[in-house]
Enzyme design. Structure first.
Site, PDB file in Angstrom:
ATOM      1  N   GLY A 244      23.875 -37.379 -23.719  1.00 21.55           N
ATOM      2  CA  GLY A 244      23.428 -38.405 -24.651  1.00 21.55           C
ATOM      3  C   GLY A 244      22.151 -37.998 -25.347  1.00 21.55           C
ATOM      4  O   GLY A 244      21.853 -36.809 -25.505  1.00 21.55           O
ATOM      5  N   SER A 245      21.357 -38.972 -25.720  1.00 24.44           N
ATOM      6  CA  SER A 245      20.139 -38.717 -26.480  1.00 24.44           C
ATOM      7  C   SER A 245      19.013 -38.252 -25.569  1.00 24.44           C
ATOM      8  O   SER A 245      19.030 -38.459 -24.346  1.00 24.44           O
ATOM      9  CB  SER A 245      19.703 -39.992 -27.208  1.00 24.44           C
ATOM     10  OG  SER A 245      19.290 -40.972 -26.259  1.00 24.44           O
ATOM     11  N   GLY A 249      17.739 -39.273 -21.685  1.00 21.64           N
ATOM     12  CA  GLY A 249      17.363 -38.305 -20.671  1.00 21.64           C
ATOM     13  C   GLY A 249      15.986 -38.562 -20.096  1.00 21.64           C
ATOM     14  O   GLY A 249      15.735 -38.314 -18.907  1.00 21.64           O
ATOM     15  N   GLU A 266      22.476 -33.111 -20.712  1.00 22.61           N
ATOM     16  CA  GLU A 266      22.898 -32.527 -21.992  1.00 22.61           C
ATOM     17  C   GLU A 266      22.438 -33.488 -23.084  1.00 22.61           C
ATOM     18  O   GLU A 266      23.098 -34.493 -23.362  1.00 22.61           O
ATOM     19  CB  GLU A 266      24.419 -32.340 -22.015  1.00 22.61           C
ATOM     20  CG  GLU A 266      24.958 -31.404 -20.955  1.00 22.61           C
ATOM     21  CD  GLU A 266      24.622 -29.942 -21.202  1.00 22.61           C
ATOM     22  OE1 GLU A 266      24.044 -29.638 -22.269  1.00 22.61           O
ATOM     23  OE2 GLU A 266      24.929 -29.118 -20.335  1.00 22.61           O
TER      24      GLU A 266
END
Length: 512
Positions: A244-245, A249, A266
């Site tokens: 995701g963004s 994270g 990721e």
């Protein structure tokens, strides 16, 4: 028939039925799912609560306790059967991906092919979970390392690759002896329902052909942030793979580290390509066009920054503008379309905001406008090419939309510094026929990204290599190479087969 008049709800129901999903899974809930193709509703799902998520994790942990005792090659047989089910369902599942995400037909099918490929990879891996035999300083001793199953693997996936990312994690996790709990994006839960049904079909075949297997080996949770938090915070989930963004994270990473759990993050990508004086401009044009415009700019590996040497700038950029002006935009389900819709209105708003910031910073924008095609609740845009005077403002940030910032450079060392001068570090590429430039780019002083390509764009990775990036991209690795090690725990074993007890480093500790 206009795009708005397409009865995608009926087609979605037909596809879900074909894929083995019962109607009660996507009717009568509270989570409304719309297709970006025309903005119409295609399903309403029941959501899990945080309490249900915790119960599901406990059940998955019990499944792990059984599955870890199954020999790895037998675990690989389950993944082989999953690959067979995916092959048989490729057309239907690929079509569903296109409807729910807005991908063009070849990309929807390509995502399913990626799932098939990782299953093939994982099946071979199930016989190659190797440990080392290590030289020991003590006579009549043997030292080695062993790799053991880890536990419940949590998977949090994003909308843009709604099923492939699950497969990267699940195929490896399963052959490594783990169970999985999956929370897909709230924007794309229907494809997740379909994949879960295919997995259950493969599991049923596995039990019939190979013997027992635990229930709850793969669990699907539909829900929002509270469900994701339950997955991140549960003590029986030793690893969470989250896509995701970068903002996501920053929340997930510290919460996992607080309880000493592992993470595979990721996150964002602000990917660049460097176009050198010797570049093959025909090849470059094709590589840039796909990397920047494919999936309507909604890939984490999408090309967003383009550095063009001053000697070829006036040769390449006009050709790119022509391609941007002529690329076919429209219904992704129709043959010939190359650019489908943005996922939703928020994505369109974010794109327009970034373009306004670029103009304010001196950028010259070509394209970027909304394309009207009779689908009032859908958001189709012409990809934007923005000539920037410098790498500043929105260029330094990822906007999940088809915006390509183009900048001129003169010095190779300078452009390497500019290339690396952003917080993200996922994917990168260089177009050159100069061996020194190519080798420098992939060397330690070249690209600082997890992926560095020569004479192809940054978008479109194969499953054989480890996928992931550095810096604010999160540092995680999924898919190929030795990424499997993240899903296992390592044990160093020393066996004394002699009758004496020599200690390491010559230590003496004699007792009567």
């Amino acid at each position: 028939m206009t795009i708005s008049a397409l009865d995608l709800a009926a087609e979605t129901k037909r596809l879900l039925t074909e894929l083995g999903v019962s109607a009660d899974r996507y009717i009568g809930g509270t989570l409304r799912v719309t297709s970006p193709v025309n903005g119409n509703e295609i399903g309403v799902l029941k959501e899990h609560s945080a309490l249900e998520a915790k119960d599901a994790i406990e059940a998955a942990h019990q499944a792990f306790l059984e599955w870890r005792a199954v020999p790895a090659p037998k675990r690989g047989e389950l993944v082989r059967l999953l690959g067979e089910e995916l092959r048989a369902a490729k057309a239907a599942l690929g079509r569903l991906v296109s409807i729910e995400v807005g991908k063009i037909t070849s990309e929807g099918l390509g995502e399913v092919q990626e799932m098939i490929d990782i299953c093939d990879f994982a099946v071979g891996l199930s016989r190659q979970l190797y440990g080392l035999t290590i030289a020991t300083e003590r006579s009549e001793h043997r030292m080695m390392e062993s790799w053991h199953p880890l536990g419940v693997v949590g998977i949090i996936s994003a909308f843009n690759f709604p099923v492939a990312v699950w497969s990267w994690n699940a195929a490896l996790a399963l052959v490594c002896g783990n169970s999985t709990v999956w929370k897909p994006s709230e924007k794309t839960p229907l494809t997740a329902l379909a994949v879960q049904a295919l997995f259950e079909k493969a599991l049923k075949r596995f039990v019939a052909e190979s013997g027992a297997a635990p229930a709850n080996l793969s669990t699907l949770l539909i829900g929002g942030r509270d469900v994701g938090e339950a997955l991140v915070d549960h003590p029986k989930v030793p690893l969470v793979s989250a896509t995701g963004s970068t903002a996501m994270g920053r929340v997930v990473g510290p919460r996992l580290s607080q309880r000493f759990a592992r993470s595979i993050l990721e996150l964002g990508g602000n990917n660049a390509a460097v176009i050198c004086p010797t570049a093959d401009l025909d090849l470059t044009l094709r590589g840039v066009a796909f990397s920047a415009m494919g999936t309507a700019g909604q890939r984490c590996t999408t090309l967003r920054r383009l550095f063009v040497h001053e000697s070829v700038y006036d040769k390449l950029v006009p050709r790119l503008k022509t391609a941007y002006g002529s690329v076919s935009i429209g219904n992704p389900l129709e043959t010939g379309t190359l650019v489908g819709p943005l996922i939703d209105k928020q994505a369109f708003t974010n794109m327009q905001s970034a373009l306004e910031q670029a103009r304010a910073a001196g950028g010259k924008v070509t394209g970027g406008e909304r394309v009207e095609n009779g689908a009032g609740d859908a958001f189709y845009v012409r990809p934007a090419l923005v000539e920037m005077p410098a790498q500043t403002g929105p260029v330094e940030h990822e906007t999940f939309a088809p915006i390509l910032y183009v900048m001129k450079y003169t010095d190779f060392d300078q452009v390497l510094e500019l290339h690396n001068a952003v917080p993200q570090g996922l994917s990168s590429s260089i177009f050159t026929n100069d061996m020194r430039e190519a080798e420098t780019f992939v060397s330690a002083r070249g690209s600082d990204c997890g992926i560095a390509n020569v004479n192809l764009g940054p978008s479109g990775a194969e499953i054989g290599g480890a996928f992931g990036g550095e810096k604010e991209t999160g540092g995680g690795r999924e898919s190929g190479s030795d990424a499997w090690k993240a899903y296992m725990r390592r044990a160093t074993n020393t066996v004394n087969y002699g009758k004496t007890l020599p200690l390491a480093q010559g230590v003496r500790f004699d007792v009567e």
